[in-house]
Design an enzyme around this catalytic site. Structure first.
Site, PDB file in Angstrom:
ATOM      1  N   LYS A 111      31.511 -13.646  53.308  1.00 15.58           N
ATOM      2  CA  LYS A 111      31.446 -12.207  53.080  1.00 15.58           C
ATOM      3  C   LYS A 111      32.039 -11.835  51.727  1.00 15.58           C
ATOM      4  O   LYS A 111      31.583 -10.928  51.068  1.00 15.58           O
ATOM      5  CB  LYS A 111      32.193 -11.497  54.221  1.00 15.58           C
ATOM      6  CG  LYS A 111      32.042 -10.001  54.214  1.00 15.58           C
ATOM      7  CD  LYS A 111      30.637  -9.593  54.594  1.00 15.58           C
ATOM      8  CE  LYS A 111      30.340  -8.153  54.288  1.00 15.58           C
ATOM      9  NZ  LYS A 111      28.924  -7.925  54.014  1.00 15.58           N
ATOM     10  N   HIS A 131       0.460 -11.976  36.756  1.00 18.15           N
ATOM     11  CA  HIS A 131       0.915 -12.886  35.691  1.00 18.15           C
ATOM     12  C   HIS A 131       1.463 -14.203  36.250  1.00 18.15           C
ATOM     13  O   HIS A 131       2.157 -14.926  35.548  1.00 18.15           O
ATOM     14  CB  HIS A 131       1.986 -12.198  34.836  1.00 18.15           C
ATOM     15  CG  HIS A 131       1.462 -10.979  34.149  1.00 18.15           C
ATOM     16  ND1 HIS A 131       0.548 -11.032  33.119  1.00 18.15           N
ATOM     17  CD2 HIS A 131       1.686  -9.659  34.372  1.00 18.15           C
ATOM     18  CE1 HIS A 131       0.257  -9.795  32.722  1.00 18.15           C
ATOM     19  NE2 HIS A 131       0.935  -8.952  33.471  1.00 18.15           N
ATOM     20  N   LYS A 138      17.566 -10.288  51.646  1.00 20.28           N
ATOM     21  CA  LYS A 138      17.969 -10.183  53.052  1.00 20.28           C
ATOM     22  C   LYS A 138      17.262 -11.247  53.874  1.00 20.28           C
ATOM     23  O   LYS A 138      17.862 -11.913  54.699  1.00 20.28           O
ATOM     24  CB  LYS A 138      17.636  -8.807  53.646  1.00 20.28           C
ATOM     25  CG  LYS A 138      18.475  -7.634  53.226  1.00 20.28           C
ATOM     26  CD  LYS A 138      19.907  -7.666  53.712  1.00 20.28           C
ATOM     27  CE  LYS A 138      20.781  -8.393  52.748  1.00 20.28           C
ATOM     28  NZ  LYS A 138      21.452  -7.658  51.736  1.00 20.28           N
ATOM     29  N   ARG A 181      37.305  -3.275  62.797  1.00 21.58           N
ATOM     30  CA  ARG A 181      37.357  -1.930  62.221  1.00 21.58           C
ATOM     31  C   ARG A 181      38.213  -1.850  60.961  1.00 21.58           C
ATOM     32  O   ARG A 181      38.204  -0.844  60.262  1.00 21.58           O
ATOM     33  CB  ARG A 181      37.919  -0.942  63.245  1.00 21.58           C
ATOM     34  CG  ARG A 181      37.109  -0.868  64.520  1.00 21.58           C
ATOM     35  CD  ARG A 181      37.720   0.133  65.467  1.00 21.58           C
ATOM     36  NE  ARG A 181      37.665   1.453  64.936  1.00 21.58           N
ATOM     37  CZ  ARG A 181      36.622   2.257  64.996  1.00 21.58           C
ATOM     38  NH1 ARG A 181      35.533   1.855  65.598  1.00 21.58           N
ATOM     39  NH2 ARG A 181      36.656   3.463  64.476  1.00 21.58           N
ATOM     40  N   GLU A 212      18.531 -14.900  53.079  1.00 23.57           N
ATOM     41  CA  GLU A 212      19.894 -15.290  53.451  1.00 23.57           C
ATOM     42  C   GLU A 212      20.112 -15.422  54.952  1.00 23.57           C
ATOM     43  O   GLU A 212      20.954 -16.210  55.372  1.00 23.57           O
ATOM     44  CB  GLU A 212      20.950 -14.392  52.807  1.00 23.57           C
ATOM     45  CG  GLU A 212      20.951 -12.944  53.193  1.00 23.57           C
ATOM     46  CD  GLU A 212      22.009 -12.150  52.427  1.00 23.57           C
ATOM     47  OE1 GLU A 212      21.791 -10.953  52.211  1.00 23.57           O
ATOM     48  OE2 GLU A 212      23.052 -12.711  52.059  1.00 23.57           O
ATOM     49  N   ASN A 257      43.214   7.380  62.782  1.00 21.98           N
ATOM     50  CA  ASN A 257      41.975   6.861  62.210  1.00 21.98           C
ATOM     51  C   ASN A 257      41.207   8.059  61.677  1.00 21.98           C
ATOM     52  O   ASN A 257      40.942   8.993  62.425  1.00 21.98           O
ATOM     53  CB  ASN A 257      41.177   6.134  63.309  1.00 21.98           C
ATOM     54  CG  ASN A 257      39.765   5.831  62.898  1.00 21.98           C
ATOM     55  OD1 ASN A 257      39.481   5.634  61.710  1.00 21.98           O
ATOM     56  ND2 ASN A 257      38.859   5.795  63.861  1.00 21.98           N
ATOM     57  N   GLY A 258      40.889   8.071  60.391  1.00 17.86           N
ATOM     58  CA  GLY A 258      40.167   9.210  59.825  1.00 17.86           C
ATOM     59  C   GLY A 258      40.777   9.600  58.486  1.00 17.86           C
ATOM     60  O   GLY A 258      41.528   8.831  57.892  1.00 17.86           O
ATOM     61  N   CYS A 307      39.747   2.668  61.153  1.00 15.42           N
ATOM     62  CA  CYS A 307      40.888   1.902  61.640  1.00 15.42           C
ATOM     63  C   CYS A 307      40.726   1.718  63.144  1.00 15.42           C
ATOM     64  O   CYS A 307      39.887   2.346  63.762  1.00 15.42           O
ATOM     65  CB  CYS A 307      42.180   2.644  61.358  1.00 15.42           C
ATOM     66  SG  CYS A 307      42.343   3.118  59.636  1.00 15.42           S
ATOM     67  N   GLU A 309      15.841  -6.696  47.059  1.00 15.19           N
ATOM     68  CA  GLU A 309      16.844  -6.655  48.120  1.00 15.19           C
ATOM     69  C   GLU A 309      16.232  -7.094  49.457  1.00 15.19           C
ATOM     70  O   GLU A 309      16.859  -7.832  50.223  1.00 15.19           O
ATOM     71  CB  GLU A 309      17.434  -5.235  48.202  1.00 15.19           C
ATOM     72  CG  GLU A 309      18.414  -4.982  49.325  1.00 15.19           C
ATOM     73  CD  GLU A 309      19.651  -5.875  49.315  1.00 15.19           C
ATOM     74  OE1 GLU A 309      19.869  -6.620  48.345  1.00 15.19           O
ATOM     75  OE2 GLU A 309      20.383  -5.841  50.314  1.00 15.19           O
ATOM     76  N   TRP A 312      42.264   0.107  57.969  1.00 18.53           N
ATOM     77  CA  TRP A 312      41.321  -0.079  56.864  1.00 18.53           C
ATOM     78  C   TRP A 312      41.629   1.055  55.906  1.00 18.53           C
ATOM     79  O   TRP A 312      41.288   2.202  56.147  1.00 18.53           O
ATOM     80  CB  TRP A 312      39.885  -0.021  57.399  1.00 18.53           C
ATOM     81  CG  TRP A 312      38.900  -0.525  56.422  1.00 18.53           C
ATOM     82  CD1 TRP A 312      38.593  -1.829  56.161  1.00 18.53           C
ATOM     83  CD2 TRP A 312      38.092   0.264  55.553  1.00 18.53           C
ATOM     84  NE1 TRP A 312      37.643  -1.888  55.182  1.00 18.53           N
ATOM     85  CE2 TRP A 312      37.321  -0.636  54.787  1.00 18.53           C
ATOM     86  CE3 TRP A 312      37.946   1.623  55.333  1.00 18.53           C
ATOM     87  CZ2 TRP A 312      36.418  -0.202  53.830  1.00 18.53           C
ATOM     88  CZ3 TRP A 312      37.052   2.048  54.379  1.00 18.53           C
ATOM     89  CH2 TRP A 312      36.294   1.138  53.642  1.00 18.53           C
TER      90      TRP A 312
END
Ligand code: F6R
Length: 615
Positions: free
Chosen positions: A610, A511, A492, A28, A495, A102-103, A2, A488, A76
């Site tokens: 996103k 092949h 990356k 955050r 994109e 925050n935590g 947060c 992956e 958050w």
């Protein structure tokens, strides 16, 4: 993760400073926001709302926002869904105190239970409210100063926190404390500023104190900043001069959120394992597995549904679960699953993986599986988002908000949760030997430290990237646990750099894809010391025989492949099944640096979003 802001002065209004600060910290967390102010009459008001800082501003348009002292928060969510009630600040029952935090207070349930027995009533589901109620209770019961009550309360608290408190009876003071969550005090001319980082502060002063773990700061008008510890010993904090521009600091000093998020991975994975892996006792504990033991133990089949990067994590999860738990696993693109009348029913467990928890296809796949009676397990990052709310149970990855559009830390967080899931389930089923279980748990706990060390390879990869920006196509090869890593790595690269890239199981090259190999086609080959080493080494030789250029990802100390490859990146030696967690890191960095060299918008690549909430 947060965001915390505070202001205390004589001449300036607190509210505009707090709002501006919150906007800088919105990266955050942005599910709800709030502000607490004490006006000239000594009234302590809390205004908070679900949504972003802009929503808070709108909410406050008809409120009394006067006052020279205040604290503010952008949330958050961790405990309690994003809502106005769960938003910070939280009052204590007497409404004398307001807190932002925050935590995570890990023992909040126990403290809450004790306080409820003493007649304290709670308004929210948060761990934060527990702390402010505890401080108020201690202060009143023992007739202590706020500072002493904070010290006594923090003695009882287990967990991580950065907090700031207002007391309406002392409208000239803010008290703040930190343990494992960042907090910066800005020292102005007769005024104080507070922030989770320096971004809300640097506009007003360049003199800051970065609080250390265990520090409690007392900011009082007309006095110098006082910093003490929990035992009330006076400390002498170092006042530093910050010399950074706003653009940098919002990304924590990194040029892009993506790079910051790549570098955050050691801390994120530590968070992800916190309270779940107990190294002393060699145990993995996932509450979802305790609560739904028989359902999960008796699963005849597991189906993983996900999209994009989360789907790649699912492919690793499949190997992990099949290896350890001996349960058959299918991995499905959620977008395909939802439209093809899949065979799924009551004996199936469906695992939905999603960073955002909002991906429309994954959510639809969850709803479909649910309608057929399957048990649904979510692995998500965004707390309180749609997918976790639609599932029967699940595990949050707890890696904090991911802002860069290309997913990095969420992927390693997902793989970490899948690993813990497979280990805990295998242990419960008795399908893993005790030695193997203990060895893997111990090694998993070491992964954050390994990644921290591995990240030193950043400069080497930045140099290497310049040599490969010419390429229009890339091939990524891996086998076993490394095959999804190859996929992956390719995703990356495409994109964010817009270079076409394909991931392949290395043995499949002959092949078909081998026809593409020439000197213009770099190949990234994951050739570590696992069971497939010799075979991938042969693949590399086949590529070299066709003038291909090879970037080999090898185990530290490998001397054979470095003689044939064009470039080599070394990984720490770890168990096969944990290798994806380290092998992914250089591939993220390679994609990042190639995109930067090509001048691309790394954090917001074209055409992407996103959170994909549309089909
Ligand atoms: C790639 C990426 C996407 C997401 C996909 C699923 O870097 O970020 O491929 O992985 O859109 O998103 P979530 O995990 O939010 O469901």
């Amino acid at each position: 993760m947060c965001g915390i802001v505070g202001y205390l002065g004589k001449n300036r209004d607190a509210y505009p400073i707090l709002i501006k600060g919150l906007k800088r910290l919105e990266y955050r967390g942005y599910d709800s926001a709030g502000v607490a102010l004490i006006n000239e009459d000594g009234d302590l008001s809390v205004y908070k709302t679900k949504g972003k800082v802009a929503d808070l501003e709108e909410f406050c348009t008809d409120k009394d926002i006067t006052g020279h002292i205040g604290i503010a928060h952008t949330r958050w969510a961790t405990h309690g869904e994003p809502s106005s009630v769960n938003a910070h600040p939280h009052y204590s029952q007497s409404k004398n105190l307001a807190i932002i935090h925050n935590g995570i207070i890990e023992n909040y349930a126990e403290i809450k239970h004790n306080l409820m027995e003493k007649g304290i009533e709670f308004q929210s589901e948060t761990d934060t409210e527990v702390l402010v109620q505890l401080i108020d209770y201690i202060q009143t019961k023992k007739n202590l100063s706020l500072l002493m009550a904070v010290q006594v309360a923090l003695h009882q608290v287990i967990g991580a926190y950065a907090i700031a408190l207002l007391d309406k009876r002392h409208p000239d003071t803010i008290i703040a404390a930190r343990k494992q969550s960042p907090l910066v005090v800005g020292i102005g001319d007769g005024e104080f500023f507070l922030g989770s980082d320096a971004s809300p502060i640097i506009e007003y002063t360049d003199k800051v104190v970065y609080l250390d773990d265990g520090n409690i700061a007392v900011m009082k008008l007309g006095e110098e900043l006082k910093v003490v510890n929990i035992l009330n010993e006076k400390l002498s904090p170092e006042v530093q001069t910050v010399d950074i521009n706003l653009g940098q600091i919002e990304k924590g000093g990194y040029p892009h959120f993506m790079l910051k998020e790549i570098f955050e991975q050691p801390a994120c994975l530590t968070n992800c394992m916190r309270g779940r892996i107990n190294v002393e006792h060699d145990r993995v504990t996932l509450s979802a597995l305790i609560d739904h033991r028989s359902k999960l133990l008796n699963a005849k089949r597991i189906i993983i549904v996900a999209c994009g990067t989360s789907w790649h994590a699912g492919l690793i999860g499949k190997q992990m679960i099949e290896t350890f738990c001996r349960i058959p696993v299918e991995v499905e693109y959620a977008s395909e699953f939802r439209y093809r009348n899949p065979v799924v029913g009551e004996s199936d467990v469906v695992i939905a993986i999603s960073q955002s928890g909002e991906t429309a296809d994954t959510l639809a796949a969850v709803e479909l599986a649910k309608s057929r009676g399957a048990f649904i397990y979510g692995i998500c990052n965004a707390i309180g988002s749609s997918i976790p709310r639609a599932t029967d149970t699940g595990t949050y990855i707890h890696v904090g908000p991911e802002i860069g559009v290309a997913s990095t830390k969420a992927f390693t967080g997902q793989v970490t949760v899948l690993t813990m899931f497979a280990l805990a389930l295998a242990d419960a089923k008795g399908t893993v030997s005790h030695d193997e279980y203990v060895k893997t748990v111990k090694e998993l706990a070491q992964i954050p430290a390994m990644i921290k060390d591995l990240l030193k390879v950043n400069d080497q990869i930045a140099d290497m990237a310049r040599t490969f920006t010419y390429a229009r196509n890339f091939l990524y090869l891996g086998r076993g646990f490394s095959y999804p890593v190859a996929l992956e790595g390719a995703l990356k690269l495409k994109e964010i750099s817009y270079i076409h890239a394909e991931g392949y199981p290395a043995a499949e090259m002959k092949h078909g894809p081998i026809a593409l190999i020439d000197s213009d086609m770099p190949v990234v080959a994951i050739a570590t010391h696992n069971g497939m080493y010799e075979k991938v080494r042969s693949n590399i030789q086949e590529i070299k025989a066709r003038q291909g250029r090879v970037i080999a990802i090898v185990t530290k100390g490998d001397t054979t492949i470095s003689k044939i490859a064009d470039a080599v990146i070394e990984l720490p030696d770890t168990m096969d099944c944990l290798e994806p967690l380290v092998a992914t890191i250089p591939l993220q960095l390679l994609a990042y640096h190639i995109a930067v060299c090509k001048g691309k918008d790394v954090d917001q690549p074209r055409n992407l979003a996103k959170s994909v909430t549309v089909e």
